[in-house]
Design an enzyme around this catalytic site. Structure first.
Site, PDB file in Angstrom:
ATOM      1  NE  ARG A  36      -4.474  -1.353   0.471  1.00 33.88           N
ATOM      2  CZ  ARG A  36      -5.344  -1.321   1.135  1.00 33.88           C
ATOM      3  NH1 ARG A  36      -5.903  -0.224   1.859  1.00 33.88           N
ATOM      4  NH2 ARG A  36      -6.452  -2.305   0.815  1.00 33.88           N
ATOM      5  NE  ARG A  40      -6.519   5.489   2.690  1.00 38.63           N
ATOM      6  CZ  ARG A  40      -7.380   4.168   3.130  1.00 38.63           C
ATOM      7  NH1 ARG A  40      -8.849   5.111   2.973  1.00 38.63           N
ATOM      8  NH2 ARG A  40      -7.169   3.201   3.397  1.00 38.63           N
ATOM      9  NE  ARG A  49     -10.001   7.907  -2.938  1.00 39.06           N
ATOM     10  CZ  ARG A  49     -10.948   8.146  -3.328  1.00 39.06           C
ATOM     11  NH1 ARG A  49     -11.400   8.874  -4.407  1.00 39.06           N
ATOM     12  NH2 ARG A  49     -11.957   6.882  -2.436  1.00 39.06           N
ATOM     13  CG  ASP A  86      -8.803  -2.958  -4.443  1.00 36.98           C
ATOM     14  OD1 ASP A  86      -8.107  -1.798  -3.306  1.00 36.98           O
ATOM     15  OD2 ASP A  86      -9.585  -3.796  -4.175  1.00 36.98           O
ATOM     16  CE1 TYR A 162     -13.303  -7.620   1.358  1.00 42.39           C
ATOM     17  CE2 TYR A 162     -11.670  -8.051   0.923  1.00 42.39           C
ATOM     18  CZ  TYR A 162     -12.364  -7.496   1.295  1.00 42.39           C
ATOM     19  OH  TYR A 162     -11.300  -7.592   2.870  1.00 42.39           O
TER      20      TYR A 162
HETATM   21  O1  CP3 Z   1       0.385   0.037  -3.371  1.00 42.04           O
HETATM   22  C1  CP3 Z   1      -0.358  -0.259  -2.845  1.00 42.04           C
HETATM   23  O2  CP3 Z   1      -0.006  -1.998  -2.908  1.00 42.04           O
HETATM   24  C2  CP3 Z   1      -1.027  -0.931  -4.649  1.00 42.04           C
HETATM   25  C3  CP3 Z   1      -2.474  -0.955  -4.455  1.00 42.04           C
HETATM   26  C4  CP3 Z   1      -3.431  -1.388  -3.881  1.00 42.04           C
HETATM   27  C5  CP3 Z   1      -4.463  -1.500  -3.070  1.00 42.04           C
HETATM   28  N1  CP3 Z   1      -5.635  -2.086  -2.513  1.00 42.04           N
HETATM   29  C6  CP3 Z   1      -4.951  -0.410  -3.841  1.00 42.04           C
HETATM   30  C7  CP3 Z   1      -6.157   0.755  -2.851  1.00 42.04           C
HETATM   31  C8  CP3 Z   1      -3.010  -3.189  -3.782  1.00 42.04           C
HETATM   32  C9  CP3 Z   1      -1.983  -4.319  -3.479  1.00 42.04           C
HETATM   33  C10 CP3 Z   1      -4.422  -3.171  -2.331  1.00 42.04           C
HETATM   34  C11 CP3 Z   1      -4.367  -5.110  -2.482  1.00 42.04           C
HETATM   35  C12 CP3 Z   1      -5.927  -5.164  -1.395  1.00 42.04           C
HETATM   36  N2  CP3 Z   1      -7.752  -4.310  -1.932  1.00 42.04           N
HETATM   37  C13 CP3 Z   1      -6.487  -5.827  -0.868  1.00 42.04           C
HETATM   38  C14 CP3 Z   1      -4.753  -6.829  -0.060  1.00 42.04           C
HETATM   39  C15 CP3 Z   1      -3.802  -6.580   0.386  1.00 42.04           C
HETATM   40  C16 CP3 Z   1      -4.750  -6.292   1.825  1.00 42.04           C
HETATM   41  O3  CP3 Z   1      -4.382  -4.917   2.518  1.00 42.04           O
HETATM   42  O4  CP3 Z   1      -4.731  -6.993   2.616  1.00 42.04           O
HETATM   43  C17 CP3 Z   1      -7.638  -6.076  -0.122  1.00 42.04           C
HETATM   44  C18 CP3 Z   1      -8.172  -6.633   0.619  1.00 42.04           C
HETATM   45  C19 CP3 Z   1      -7.915  -4.813  -0.975  1.00 42.04           C
HETATM   46  C20 CP3 Z   1      -9.365  -4.519  -0.858  1.00 42.04           C
HETATM   47  C21 CP3 Z   1      -9.190  -3.414  -0.401  1.00 42.04           C
HETATM   48  N3  CP3 Z   1      -9.326  -1.777  -1.119  1.00 42.04           N
HETATM   49  C22 CP3 Z   1     -10.040  -2.654   0.682  1.00 42.04           C
HETATM   50  C23 CP3 Z   1     -10.377  -3.464   1.941  1.00 42.04           C
HETATM   51  C24 CP3 Z   1     -10.482  -1.426   1.206  1.00 42.04           C
HETATM   52  C25 CP3 Z   1     -10.912  -0.733   1.874  1.00 42.04           C
HETATM   53  C26 CP3 Z   1     -10.065  -0.162   2.518  1.00 42.04           C
HETATM   54  C27 CP3 Z   1      -8.789   0.503   3.388  1.00 42.04           C
HETATM   55  O5  CP3 Z   1      -7.762   0.959   2.938  1.00 42.04           O
HETATM   56  O6  CP3 Z   1      -9.309   2.020   2.824  1.00 42.04           O
HETATM   57  C28 CP3 Z   1      -9.185  -0.902  -0.272  1.00 42.04           C
HETATM   58  C29 CP3 Z   1      -9.643   0.464  -1.211  1.00 42.04           C
HETATM   59  C30 CP3 Z   1      -8.048   0.192  -1.519  1.00 42.04           C
HETATM   60  N4  CP3 Z   1      -7.319  -0.121  -2.651  1.00 42.04           N
HETATM   61  C31 CP3 Z   1      -7.257   1.895  -0.886  1.00 42.04           C
HETATM   62  C32 CP3 Z   1      -5.914   2.108  -1.817  1.00 42.04           C
HETATM   63  C33 CP3 Z   1      -5.203   3.121  -2.010  1.00 42.04           C
HETATM   64  C34 CP3 Z   1      -7.691   2.822  -0.457  1.00 42.04           C
HETATM   65  C35 CP3 Z   1      -8.877   3.843  -1.379  1.00 42.04           C
HETATM   66  C36 CP3 Z   1      -8.591   5.673  -1.442  1.00 42.04           C
HETATM   67  O7  CP3 Z   1      -8.077   6.000  -1.460  1.00 42.04           O
HETATM   68  O8  CP3 Z   1     -10.061   6.093  -0.292  1.00 42.04           O
END
Ligand code: CP3
Length: 357
Positions: A36, A40, A49, A86, A162
């Site tokens: 990640r 943010r 974003r 994602d 999910y």
């Molecule tokens: O920088 C990176 O790692 C690459 C991008 C990336 C994102 N999600 C961007 C993201 C990667 C590799 C993921 C994987 C992901 N997504 C996982 C597996 C890794 C982990 O963290 O367990 C999972 C379970 C998801 C599903 C997901 N996406 C959730 C549960 C959420 C909400 C929780 C949160 O952190 O906000 C997201 C949203 C998400 N995916 C964001 C980002 C940068 C935040 C969105 C925003 O900008 O508001």
């Protein structure tokens, strides 16, 4: 330096890729990146974003997705860039309704049963995922030639969680309920997701990914009796199929929260993948002794440490590094994604500490 090491070092000038390919590389310090890392905690991410609109709009905008992928590389010089996307883009591309609610996280119209996946099984995913492939090409063109480019997808179990639950959960009890009442249908659902994931990863590799990581974020919610069926088998189905086509593209598995027994089983399962990513719950000394003889290991600084002070970050990072005698088969990372409230100076200290070790 041995002949093999020399050969691998000459193969490319990407330290992280060299570690993954050689499994024991001679480097001044281990490669470092953060799960990640595009996100943010970075003001430049927040800006892009906003410009994109919603989170999914950002994922499907190739230019902006490439831009946020590159932001942490420019700022910190990480050894790997992970494509901004994602794990839920795959269910979305298969045809399920997916949206992100601010303050709530992901939402999907839940499948009522695992068999419902069959309604989607023949759908083509590549038209919708084309912007991700394009973003990989754009990043590839702009990335320093020492940075490894990572593609990724979610593991079948985590994606199925999910898809069936329709939103995040602490326990995923409703999903395990399906696994107990209808294990065959559940296995079939994971099989469909495994083959779609292979297709997705292949296109990411064609677009420029040097290596791929598979995120099984919810593997830890699976009890021992079901771990073979729901975690190990689907992961190894993907790695085996991918290896048949791309033997030289390294694969990292992140089975978050699983037992030592499961980690050992994966580590000794053969040569279909190269690296195990470890969460903060895994004792690194144990991992160095028991997993590293078989696989490169990646991890596992507690992401809460990055919420503290530069002094504590440096101490804890040094402590972590000293637990790994064999640095040539090690990639530094966190145990889970960097948290949004992380101060930037702590990330800088984390990387500097690794590079000064
Ligand atoms: O920088 C990176 O790692 C690459 C991008 C990336 C994102 N999600 C961007 C993201 C990667 C590799 C993921 C994987 C992901 N997504 C996982 C597996 C890794 C982990 O963290 O367990 C999972 C379970 C998801 C599903 C997901 N996406 C959730 C549960 C959420 C909400 C929780 C949160 O952190 O906000 C997201 C949203 C998400 N995916 C964001 C980002 C940068 C935040 C969105 C925003 O900008 O508001």
């Amino acid at each position: 330096m041995g002949l093999l090491k020399e050969k691998v070092n000459n193969l490319n000038n990407k330290p992280m890729l060299s570690v993954l390919q050689s499994k024991d590389c001679d480097l001044p310090h281990p490669p470092v990146w953060m799960m990640r890392q595009a996100g943010r905690y970075l003001p430049e991410y927040q800006n892009t974003r906003k410009q994109a609109g919603g989170f999914l709009d950002l994922c499907y905008n190739s230019e902006l997705a490439a831009e946020v992928t590159l932001q942490p590389i420019r700022r910190f010089g990480f050894d790997a860039a992970i494509i901004f996307a994602d794990i839920l883009l795959l269910p979305h591309a298969i045809g399920q309704k997916v949206w992100f609610e601010p303050g709530h996280g992901p939402r999907l119209t839940p499948l009522t049963t695992p068999e419902a996946i069959l309604d989607f099984a023949d759908n083509d995913i590549h038209k919708q995922l084309a912007p991700v492939y394009k973003a990989l090409q754009l990043v590839r063109e702009q990335l320093p030639n020492t940075t490894t480019l990572l593609g990724f997808c979610g593991a079948p179990w985590t994606v199925a969680c999910y898809m069936l639950n329709g939103e995040g959960s602490k326990s995923w009890a409703e999903v395990r309920h399906h696994a107990y009442t209808n294990p065959k249908a559940m296995a079939q659902m994971l099989d469909v997701l495994a083959s779609k994931s292979v297709e997705y990863l292949i296109e990411q590799i064609k677009a420029g990914a040097d290596a791929v990581q598979i995120f099984d974020s919810w593997a830890g919610s699976v009890p021992p009796d079901l771990v073979d069926l729901l975690v190990i088998k689907p992961l190894l189905t993907i790695t085996t199929k991918l290896k048949e086509q791309y033997p030289d593209v390294p694969i990292i598995l992140f089975p978050k929260g699983v037992s030592k027994e499961t980690l050992l089983k994966l580590a000794t399962s053969g040569n279909s993948f190269e690296c195990l990513a470890l969460d903060e719950g895994v004792n690194l000394e144990w991992a160095a002794e028991n997993l590293q003889p078989h696989k490169v290991i990646q991890g596992n600084l507690d992401n809460a440490i990055l919420l503290t002070t530069p002094k504590i970050v440096a101490e804890q990072t040094n402590k972590m590094l000293s637990k790994i005698p064999k640095k040539g088969a090690y990639i530094v990372n966190l145990g889970h994604g960097v948290l949004p409230q992380t101060p930037i100076e702590n990330v800088t200290t984390f990387i500097e500490t690794v590079r000064d070790f």
